[in-house]
Design a protein around this motif. Structure first.
Motif, PDB file in Angstrom:
ATOM      1  N   SER B 183      24.999  24.931  -9.466  1.00 20.06           N
ATOM      2  CA  SER B 183      25.585  24.728  -8.132  1.00 20.06           C
ATOM      3  C   SER B 183      25.694  26.046  -7.378  1.00 20.06           C
ATOM      4  CB  SER B 183      26.984  24.100  -8.243  1.00 20.06           C
ATOM      5  OG  SER B 183      26.893  22.708  -8.404  1.00 20.06           O
ATOM      6  N   ILE B 184      26.095  27.105  -8.099  1.00 25.94           N
ATOM      7  CA  ILE B 184      26.174  28.422  -7.447  1.00 25.94           C
ATOM      8  C   ILE B 184      24.768  28.834  -6.984  1.00 25.94           C
ATOM      9  CG2 ILE B 184      26.748  30.862  -7.789  1.00 25.94           C
ATOM     10  CD1 ILE B 184      28.958  29.976  -9.730  1.00 25.94           C
ATOM     11  N   ASP B 185      23.790  28.604  -7.850  1.00 27.88           N
ATOM     12  CA  ASP B 185      22.398  28.914  -7.475  1.00 27.88           C
ATOM     13  C   ASP B 185      21.972  28.086  -6.268  1.00 27.88           C
ATOM     14  OD1 ASP B 185      22.332  30.627  -9.610  1.00 27.88           O
ATOM     15  OD2 ASP B 185      21.246  29.247 -10.937  1.00 27.88           O
ATOM     16  N   ASP B 186      22.355  26.801  -6.279  1.00 31.33           N
ATOM     17  CA  ASP B 186      21.991  25.901  -5.173  1.00 31.33           C
ATOM     18  C   ASP B 186      22.492  26.445  -3.839  1.00 31.33           C
ATOM     19  OD1 ASP B 186      21.271  23.144  -3.993  1.00 31.33           O
ATOM     20  OD2 ASP B 186      23.410  23.315  -3.536  1.00 31.33           O
ATOM     21  N   LEU B 187      23.681  27.064  -3.863  1.00 32.28           N
ATOM     22  CA  LEU B 187      24.235  27.649  -2.635  1.00 32.28           C
ATOM     23  C   LEU B 187      23.518  28.957  -2.292  1.00 32.28           C
ATOM     24  CD1 LEU B 187      26.417  27.889  -0.378  1.00 32.28           C
ATOM     25  CD2 LEU B 187      27.872  29.037  -2.068  1.00 32.28           C
ATOM     26  N   VAL B 188      23.445  29.858  -3.279  1.00 32.14           N
ATOM     27  CA  VAL B 188      22.954  31.211  -2.989  1.00 32.14           C
ATOM     28  C   VAL B 188      21.446  31.220  -2.701  1.00 32.14           C
ATOM     29  CG1 VAL B 188      22.849  33.589  -3.830  1.00 32.14           C
ATOM     30  CG2 VAL B 188      24.829  32.172  -4.394  1.00 32.14           C
ATOM     31  N   ASP B 189      20.702  30.325  -3.358  1.00 28.53           N
ATOM     32  CA  ASP B 189      19.255  30.267  -3.121  1.00 28.53           C
ATOM     33  C   ASP B 189      18.896  29.862  -1.698  1.00 28.53           C
ATOM     34  OD1 ASP B 189      18.765  31.040  -5.699  1.00 28.53           O
ATOM     35  OD2 ASP B 189      18.281  29.026  -6.448  1.00 28.53           O
ATOM     36  N   ARG B 190      19.860  29.252  -0.982  1.00 27.43           N
ATOM     37  CA  ARG B 190      19.605  28.871   0.414  1.00 27.43           C
ATOM     38  C   ARG B 190      19.497  30.085   1.331  1.00 27.43           C
ATOM     39  NH1 ARG B 190      20.695  23.227   1.090  1.00 27.43           N
ATOM     40  NH2 ARG B 190      21.157  22.495  -1.017  1.00 27.43           N
ATOM     41  N   ALA B 191      19.953  31.243   0.857  1.00 22.93           N
ATOM     42  CA  ALA B 191      19.839  32.472   1.654  1.00 22.93           C
ATOM     43  C   ALA B 191      18.423  33.006   1.500  1.00 22.93           C
ATOM     44  CB  ALA B 191      20.850  33.505   1.176  1.00 22.93           C
ATOM     45  N   PRO B 192      17.711  33.200   2.604  1.00 25.90           N
ATOM     46  CA  PRO B 192      16.353  33.746   2.496  1.00 25.90           C
ATOM     47  C   PRO B 192      16.304  35.059   1.706  1.00 25.90           C
ATOM     48  CG  PRO B 192      16.696  32.862   4.689  1.00 25.90           C
ATOM     49  CD  PRO B 192      18.029  32.784   3.981  1.00 25.90           C
ATOM     50  N   ASP B 193      17.358  35.869   1.801  1.00 25.30           N
ATOM     51  CA  ASP B 193      17.389  37.121   1.038  1.00 25.30           C
ATOM     52  C   ASP B 193      17.957  36.937  -0.367  1.00 25.30           C
ATOM     53  OD1 ASP B 193      16.367  38.269   3.275  1.00 25.30           O
ATOM     54  OD2 ASP B 193      18.182  39.387   3.832  1.00 25.30           O
ATOM     55  N   GLY B 194      18.322  35.712  -0.725  1.00 24.20           N
ATOM     56  CA  GLY B 194      18.822  35.454  -2.077  1.00 24.20           C
ATOM     57  C   GLY B 194      20.234  35.955  -2.326  1.00 24.20           C
ATOM     58  N   GLU B 195      20.963  36.232  -1.251  1.00 27.36           N
ATOM     59  CA  GLU B 195      22.347  36.706  -1.392  1.00 27.36           C
ATOM     60  C   GLU B 195      23.200  36.070  -0.308  1.00 27.36           C
ATOM     61  OE1 GLU B 195      23.046  40.950  -1.208  1.00 27.36           O
ATOM     62  OE2 GLU B 195      21.356  41.312  -2.566  1.00 27.36           O
ATOM     63  N   ILE B 196      24.451  35.831  -0.653  1.00 25.01           N
ATOM     64  CA  ILE B 196      25.384  35.343   0.364  1.00 25.01           C
ATOM     65  C   ILE B 196      26.431  36.414   0.639  1.00 25.01           C
ATOM     66  CG2 ILE B 196      25.091  32.911  -0.226  1.00 25.01           C
ATOM     67  CD1 ILE B 196      27.978  33.245  -1.586  1.00 25.01           C
ATOM     68  N   ALA B 197      27.206  36.194   1.691  1.00 30.35           N
ATOM     69  CA  ALA B 197      28.318  37.104   1.993  1.00 30.35           C
ATOM     70  C   ALA B 197      29.481  36.298   2.550  1.00 30.35           C
ATOM     71  CB  ALA B 197      27.881  38.165   3.005  1.00 30.35           C
ATOM     72  N   PHE B 198      30.678  36.722   2.185  1.00 26.28           N
ATOM     73  CA  PHE B 198      31.871  36.168   2.812  1.00 26.28           C
ATOM     74  C   PHE B 198      32.093  36.959   4.098  1.00 26.28           C
ATOM     75  CE2 PHE B 198      34.469  34.401  -1.074  1.00 26.28           C
ATOM     76  CZ  PHE B 198      33.379  33.650  -1.458  1.00 26.28           C
ATOM     77  N   VAL B 199      31.692  36.398   5.218  1.00 23.73           N
ATOM     78  CA  VAL B 199      32.008  37.021   6.508  1.00 23.73           C
ATOM     79  C   VAL B 199      32.572  35.929   7.398  1.00 23.73           C
ATOM     80  CG1 VAL B 199      30.261  38.836   6.385  1.00 23.73           C
ATOM     81  CG2 VAL B 199      29.696  36.627   7.394  1.00 23.73           C
ATOM     82  N   GLY B 200      33.231  36.326   8.462  1.00 23.41           N
ATOM     83  CA  GLY B 200      33.781  35.294   9.344  1.00 23.41           C
ATOM     84  C   GLY B 200      35.202  34.958   8.993  1.00 23.41           C
ATOM     85  N   GLY B 201      35.862  35.871   8.288  1.00 23.78           N
ATOM     86  CA  GLY B 201      37.285  35.710   8.022  1.00 23.78           C
ATOM     87  C   GLY B 201      37.579  34.643   6.999  1.00 23.78           C
ATOM     88  N   CYS B 202      38.771  34.095   7.091  1.00 20.17           N
ATOM     89  CA  CYS B 202      39.271  33.213   6.054  1.00 20.17           C
ATOM     90  C   CYS B 202      40.247  32.238   6.703  1.00 20.17           C
ATOM     91  CB  CYS B 202      39.974  34.084   5.014  1.00 20.17           C
ATOM     92  SG  CYS B 202      40.897  33.187   3.788  1.00 20.17           S
ATOM     93  N   SER B 203      40.060  30.978   6.398  1.00 25.88           N
ATOM     94  CA  SER B 203      40.952  29.951   6.927  1.00 25.88           C
ATOM     95  C   SER B 203      41.926  29.587   5.809  1.00 25.88           C
ATOM     96  CB  SER B 203      40.117  28.734   7.331  1.00 25.88           C
ATOM     97  OG  SER B 203      40.814  27.921   8.231  1.00 25.88           O
ATOM     98  N   ARG B 204      43.209  29.693   6.099  1.00 25.22           N
ATOM     99  CA  ARG B 204      44.190  29.511   5.019  1.00 25.22           C
ATOM    100  C   ARG B 204      45.086  28.309   5.302  1.00 25.22           C
ATOM    101  NH1 ARG B 204      46.642  35.527   4.868  1.00 25.22           N
ATOM    102  NH2 ARG B 204      48.037  34.531   3.400  1.00 25.22           N
TER     103      ARG B 204
END
Ligand SMILES: [Fe+2]
Lengths: 167, 445
Positions: B183-204
């Motif tokens: 599942s983690i791969d399923d998410l991260v592989d969607r990034a053309p560069d093969g990496e994700i980033a937490f940007v855009g703040g955080c909703s709490r």
């Protein structure tokens, strides 16, 4: 800051009366009528950062254009909207109202105000919200339409229990 | 490495092993798991003190000396990047008098300086200086690791996800994650560069309910028909999440059949819901630009495989859930037996068009913020459960639907019918009991 000339141009009493009426529509749960106060491309926005410039730079609590607003209002009328059984009773206090002497290009009038909102649902503790509003208004007939209502909560970057109705 | 837990002696639990075992049956758990503050304290020590817990993502500390502060169970920690670029997770606790040396959520600093007596720590947690060091034995005291910010017992990173375990022993992260890595791969592989980033703040958002209500929900497809009924249009489709795009089909009227969607579970209590009920893939020029970047990298066939949605929410027990469809990660932070904070991080797919990632940030306001139209339904049912569970009329909370684990699954683990509650059964009967009795998870009760 506020020049006498601009105060004359936009009767501050008229602006106040508009904001108070807008708050009353929310308090009386006339959500459909409230939504009609917005221009066709109007937006209600509650950001999560004090200096937030756009809803795409960081997450928002609310970012409702008229389409999302219509979906939200429709949902608030659904018989099984669990988050409003029981309903929220609110009182919106709108104060410290100022008219920006130099409105931005996309509005006829920019208004700054401070707010406090009390919310109560049966069987729960009352909740309090406070912060600042920014309104961008457009003249419409004898009155105004809202192009933007931005509600920046004093604790906008904190954590919130669920919010079902507009602040 | 020094065990972070050396700093505070273990309490003697007021609840015996026999009592803990009696609280969980194969298909049901005692209501006390949601309501008993003593059990909550023990969970923080034995579940959150043993399992691999998600601390954050290494993209939250992109540059040397960047840091974020968070908690592992009750324990305050700092995730930081040192001068050489290595990520550390250390206790946010001065070795002298115990103060939190860092009071802000995030930032960048070469030194964490204690406001009490000026002990100063480097971004790797080691002590840099202490005023009047001679009174503590001079240079030897400064070099003594015992006088640094204590590192967590174990730290490991999978595809940028930073995990910590407060226990020096237990399965490796690799062994622990097992099949949920897909599942983690399923998410991260969607990034053309093969990496994700937490940007855009955080909703709490805060849930006035036990943390397990959120975890239970992560593998529950069935609830959508009832909990989210107010989000549906007359045709049974959910409102559009951001200016068009695929809409979720829940169909409260004709009662959608969730069984074929399936639910997948793995050892250590992880699992995912089968494919989201969407009728079409996204479309439009931004999406096409995104797809073309994937194709340039991987070719047509692999791109097609990356882009198919064969899973909705995934749960990594006990600390987070995430989904590729809504492009976010949700970290579960227990606060008290009846209070939980959830932190929702939008996920940027590196190499995707800016506008594509920005739309994901924007759409979270409608779906998963404290004021959203979907998450608030869930919050309401979690809180209603917490209040109902005050009733002593019935001791049991049921997870009995679709007995058994279903078929063996090619990713490891098992695949059950869409409304099967077997993943929760794995969580409670094979993991919660194990941890709570001092074990390391994944042992049948
Ligand atoms: Fe839900």
């Amino acid at each position: 800051m506020l020049s006498l000339e601009s105060a004359r141009r936009h009767d501050i009493r008229a602006v106040e009366q508009f904001l108070f009426a807008e708050a009353r529509l929310l308090d009386e749960r006339h959500f459909e009528e409230w939504a009609e106060l917005f221009t066709e491309d109007g937006v209600y926005w509650a950001p999560t950062r004090h200096d937030q410039k756009s809803p795409e730079e960081a997450v928002s609590l609310f970012y409702d254009d008229r389409v999302t607003m219509a979906a939200r209002v429709k949902r608030l009328r659904h018989p099984d909207v669990h988050i409003q059984i029981p309903i929220s009773r609110t009182t919106h206090l709108v104060t410290n109202i100022e008219i920006d002497p130099v409105p931005p290009d996309d509005a006829d009038i920019r208004v700054f105000a401070a707010f406090m909102v009390a919310e109560y649902r049966e069987n729960a503790d009352p909740r309090w919200y406070a912060g600042r509003y920014e309104y961008r208004l457009k003249s419409f007939g004898a009155g105004f339409r809202i192009a933007l209502k931005k509600a920046t909560l004093v604790n906008c970057d904190g954590a919130f229990t669920s919010m079902a109705v507009y602040i | 490495m020094t065990d972070i837990r050396e700093a505070c002696a273990k309490t003697t639990p007021r609840i015996s092993e026999a009592e803990i075992r009696a609280l969980v049956r194969p298909d049901r758990i005692h209501r006390r798991l949601y309501t008993d503050p003593d059990l909550f304290d023990l969970e923080m020590e034995r579940v959150f003190g043993q399992a691999w817990i998600l601390v954050g993502h290494d993209s939250q500390v992109p540059k040397p000396h960047d840091f974020v502060t968070t908690r592992i169970g009750k324990e305050p920690v700092i995730m930081s990047r040192d001068a050489n670029g290595a990520v550390h997770v250390v206790a946010n606790r001065c070795a002298h008098r115990g103060l939190q040396v860092c009071a802000t959520e995030s930032g960048s600093t070469r030194h964490f300086k204690c406001p009490y007596h000026g002990w100063s720590y480097r971004s790797d947690g080691s002590l840099a200086s202490m005023p009047n060091a001679v009174s503590y034995g001079g240079r030897d005291a400064i070099a003594d690791p015992a006088n640094g910010l204590r590192p967590v017992a174990r730290m490991a990173i999978y595809r940028g996800f930073v995990f910590a375990s407060l226990s020096p022993t237990g399965p490796s992260l690799d062994e622990y994650l097992n099949g949920i890595k897909t599942s983690i791969d399923d998410l991260v592989d969607r990034a053309p560069d093969g990496e994700i980033a937490f940007v855009g703040g955080c909703s709490r958002y805060i849930v006035r309910a036990n943390w397990k209500t959120q975890i239970d929900n992560g593998v529950d497809l069935h609830h959508a028909t009832y909990t989210h009924v107010s989000t549906l249009d007359a045709d049974g489709r959910q409102f559009s999440r951001h200016g068009g795009g695929p809409r979720i089909l829940i169909d409260g009227k004709r009662s959608i059949d969730w069984e074929p969607f399936g639910v997948v579970g793995f050892p250590y209590g992880h699992g995912y819901q089968g494919r989201p009920p969407v009728e079409t893939l996204p479309s439009g020029p931004i999406y096409e630009d995104y797809v073309s970047r994937l194709v340039a990298k991987h070719g047509e066939e692999r791109t097609k495989a990356i882009l198919k949605y064969d899973r909705f929410n995934s749960v990594v027990y006990p600390s987070f859930t995430f989904q590729a469809f809504g492009q976010h990660v949700r970290i579960v932070r227990p606060t008290a037996v009846d209070k939980t904070e959830i932190r929702v991080y939008p996920v940027a797919l590196k190499g995707a068009p800016e506008a594509y990632n920005r739309a994901a940030i924007r759409s979270l306001a409608a779906t998963h913020s404290a004021a959203s139209m979907i998450q608030t339904d869930d919050i309401e049912v979690f809180e209603r459960a917490q209040r109902g569970l005050a009733s002593t009329s019935n001791d049991w909370v049921l997870f009995a639907g679709h007995p058994g684990k279903g078929e063996e699954w090619h990713e490891g683990g098992w695949r059950g019918s869409g409304t099967s509650e077997f993943v929760s059964r794995i969580q409670y009967a094979e993991n919660w009991v194990s941890y709570m009795c001092g074990g390391q998870g994944n042992a049948v009760a």
